[in-house]
Design an enzyme around this catalytic site. Sequence first.
Site, mmCIF file in Angstrom:
data_model
loop_
_atom_site.group_PDB
_atom_site.id
_atom_site.type_symbol
_atom_site.label_atom_id
_atom_site.label_comp_id
_atom_site.label_asym_id
_atom_site.label_seq_id
_atom_site.Cartn_x
_atom_site.Cartn_y
_atom_site.Cartn_z
ATOM 1 C CB THR A 68 13.780 16.821 3.316
ATOM 2 O OG1 THR A 68 13.113 16.363 4.512
ATOM 3 C CG2 THR A 68 13.416 15.877 2.198
ATOM 4 C CG ASP A 102 4.850 7.389 11.625
ATOM 5 O OD1 ASP A 102 4.058 8.205 12.119
ATOM 6 O OD2 ASP A 102 6.089 7.531 11.666
ATOM 7 C CD GLN A 124 1.330 18.078 21.414
ATOM 8 O OE1 GLN A 124 2.567 18.018 21.495
ATOM 9 N NE2 GLN A 124 0.601 18.792 22.252
ATOM 10 C CG PHE A 125 1.068 19.074 13.681
ATOM 11 C CD1 PHE A 125 0.174 20.125 13.851
ATOM 12 C CD2 PHE A 125 1.596 18.861 12.406
ATOM 13 C CE1 PHE A 125 -0.198 20.943 12.782
ATOM 14 C CE2 PHE A 125 1.240 19.679 11.338
ATOM 15 C CZ PHE A 125 0.340 20.717 11.523
ATOM 16 C CD GLU A 126 2.463 12.893 12.205
ATOM 17 O OE1 GLU A 126 3.361 13.112 11.371
ATOM 18 O OE2 GLU A 126 2.566 11.983 13.060
ATOM 19 C CB THR A 186 13.939 9.888 16.597
ATOM 20 O OG1 THR A 186 13.593 11.223 16.207
ATOM 21 C CG2 THR A 186 15.404 9.865 16.970
ATOM 22 C CG ASP A 219 10.822 7.533 9.853
ATOM 23 O OD1 ASP A 219 9.600 7.768 9.821
ATOM 24 O OD2 ASP A 219 11.663 8.225 9.254
HETATM 25 P P1 ATP Z 1 6.731 11.229 13.341
HETATM 26 O O1 ATP Z 1 8.054 10.849 12.796
HETATM 27 O O2 ATP Z 1 5.666 10.263 13.037
HETATM 28 O O3 ATP Z 1 6.408 12.638 13.003
HETATM 29 P P2 ATP Z 1 7.423 12.028 16.056
HETATM 30 O O4 ATP Z 1 7.264 13.466 15.772
HETATM 31 O O5 ATP Z 1 6.841 11.506 17.333
HETATM 32 O O6 ATP Z 1 6.845 11.090 14.968
HETATM 33 P P3 ATP Z 1 10.058 12.371 16.991
HETATM 34 O O7 ATP Z 1 9.715 13.766 17.342
HETATM 35 O O8 ATP Z 1 11.330 12.065 16.348
HETATM 36 O O9 ATP Z 1 8.966 11.716 16.067
HETATM 37 O O10 ATP Z 1 9.941 11.549 18.361
HETATM 38 C C1 ATP Z 1 9.952 10.133 18.412
HETATM 39 C C2 ATP Z 1 10.641 9.644 19.660
HETATM 40 O O11 ATP Z 1 12.006 10.009 19.589
HETATM 41 C C3 ATP Z 1 10.125 10.222 20.973
HETATM 42 O O12 ATP Z 1 9.157 9.367 21.549
HETATM 43 C C4 ATP Z 1 11.377 10.232 21.828
HETATM 44 O O13 ATP Z 1 11.499 8.968 22.459
HETATM 45 C C5 ATP Z 1 12.500 10.356 20.858
HETATM 46 N N1 ATP Z 1 13.063 11.707 20.784
HETATM 47 C C6 ATP Z 1 13.099 12.520 19.695
HETATM 48 N N2 ATP Z 1 13.714 13.681 19.974
HETATM 49 C C7 ATP Z 1 14.094 13.611 21.267
HETATM 50 C C8 ATP Z 1 14.783 14.491 22.166
HETATM 51 N N3 ATP Z 1 15.220 15.683 21.787
HETATM 52 N N4 ATP Z 1 14.986 14.070 23.437
HETATM 53 C C9 ATP Z 1 14.552 12.878 23.844
HETATM 54 N N5 ATP Z 1 13.902 12.005 23.060
HETATM 55 C C10 ATP Z 1 13.672 12.347 21.801
HETATM 56 N N1 PLP Z 2 11.893 10.669 5.173
HETATM 57 C C1 PLP Z 2 12.681 11.612 4.636
HETATM 58 C C2 PLP Z 2 13.087 11.523 3.203
HETATM 59 C C3 PLP Z 2 13.126 12.650 5.416
HETATM 60 O O1 PLP Z 2 13.881 13.589 4.842
HETATM 61 C C4 PLP Z 2 12.733 12.724 6.780
HETATM 62 C C5 PLP Z 2 13.173 13.821 7.640
HETATM 63 O O2 PLP Z 2 13.860 14.716 7.256
HETATM 64 C C6 PLP Z 2 11.921 11.745 7.300
HETATM 65 C C7 PLP Z 2 11.522 10.723 6.476
HETATM 66 C C8 PLP Z 2 11.386 11.771 8.711
HETATM 67 O O3 PLP Z 2 12.198 11.414 9.748
HETATM 68 P P1 PLP Z 2 11.622 11.380 11.256
HETATM 69 O O4 PLP Z 2 11.620 9.951 11.686
HETATM 70 O O5 PLP Z 2 12.562 12.226 12.055
HETATM 71 O O6 PLP Z 2 10.234 11.938 11.316
HETATM 72 NA NA NA Z 3 5.040 9.152 15.054
#
Ligand code: ATP
Ligand code: PLP
Ligand code: NA
Length: 297
Positions: A47, A113, A147-149, A221, A223
């Site tokens: 998305t 998650d 963090q937000f969750e 990332t 997921d």
């Molecule tokens: P959710 O998908 O449940 O919302 P989230 O917000 O933690 O989880 P991401 O923000 O993608 O998901 O972060 C997950 C992991 O991906 C982090 O722990 C980190 O290891 C890695 N990661 C994501 N973005 C970066 C970045 N810009 N630099 C370094 N690591 C990153």
């Molecule tokens: N599922 C769908 C359909 C998406 O479009 C996205 C992100 O755009 C995600 C899941 C979440 O991916 P992320 O692991 O980065 O939180």
């Molecule tokens: Na997460």
Amino acid sequence: PSDTGRVLSIQSHTVQGYVGNKSAVFPLQLLGFDVDPINSVQFSNHTGYPTFRGQVLNGSQLWDLIEGLAENDLLHYTHLLTGYIGSVSFLTTVLQVVDKLRSVNPDLVYVCDPVLGDEGKLYVPQDLISVYQQKVVPVATMLTPNQFEVELLTGLRITCEEDGLKACNTLHSAGPRKVVITSALIEDKLLLIGSHKKAKEQPPEQFKIEIPKIPAYFTGTGDLTTALLLGWSNKYPDNLERAAELAVSSLQALLRRTVEDYKRAGFDPSTSSLEIRLIQSQDEIRSPQITCKAVKY
Ligand code: ATP
Ligand code: PLP
Ligand code: NA
Ligand code: MG
Ligand code: MG
């Protein structure tokens, strides 16, 4: 029968790109699991692109698949994994799935998650929050919020590490023995915070991993992180620290490869959302070198 386990993974599917099941199934297979994906949506792409098209599975369609499996005695799972869920009716059906799977295997591990949003932005309907709080968190074995969750689920603001640890305690008292805040930006540092409540009477074992921040934005990332945490904590059930070190280290190797590949192709990785190089990183997923170490609190 399977040596490692059999995972029912209820997540998004995208035709192109790696989010949801597309970013969870392959790594779990590489780690030796049988993985049975149910695609909660099927979209052309994630998305974050200018447009997307596709179909959304509803709660009764999910239940239909579960009944089909039940009729053939195929509901023997060691793990349930859920990610993005877009409606209360689908989430309520997922709760029925948890009960059903636990009636077959009382030891079923539910890795949840609780996808609600990120960086202050909610991307599910508001009324999902209370269902997660009241019904889903209590039945989860491991929870992997960002963090937000965590803030939405606990009502606590997280501005320092201490806040993060307290929020983990709050979540433990609601149910899950393992809580991993997969990413938190605290005092300009990107942290993963883990918390394992091993016994009722004892305080949880808590740790952090500092993650070198890469100047790029990735999707899928979160997921992938949850899938890797499931995989490694099945191998090290009493050592969440170790599981998180392995998950973070292989993810960082994958992200470095992703950035390198984009640069080599002439793209500036800091300007657009990057698709992760998942398939190309299979060695780093199967046998990661630990480059990111946990620090105990
Ligand atoms: P959710 O998908 O449940 O919302 P989230 O917000 O933690 O989880 P991401 O923000 O993608 O998901 O972060 C997950 C992991 O991906 C982090 O722990 C980190 O290891 C890695 N990661 C994501 N973005 C970066 C970045 N810009 N630099 C370094 N690591 C990153
Ligand atoms: N599922 C769908 C359909 C998406 O479009 C996205 C992100 O755009 C995600 C899941 C979440 O991916 P992320 O692991 O980065 O939180
Ligand atoms: Na997460
Ligand atoms: Mg995030
Ligand atoms: Mg996310």
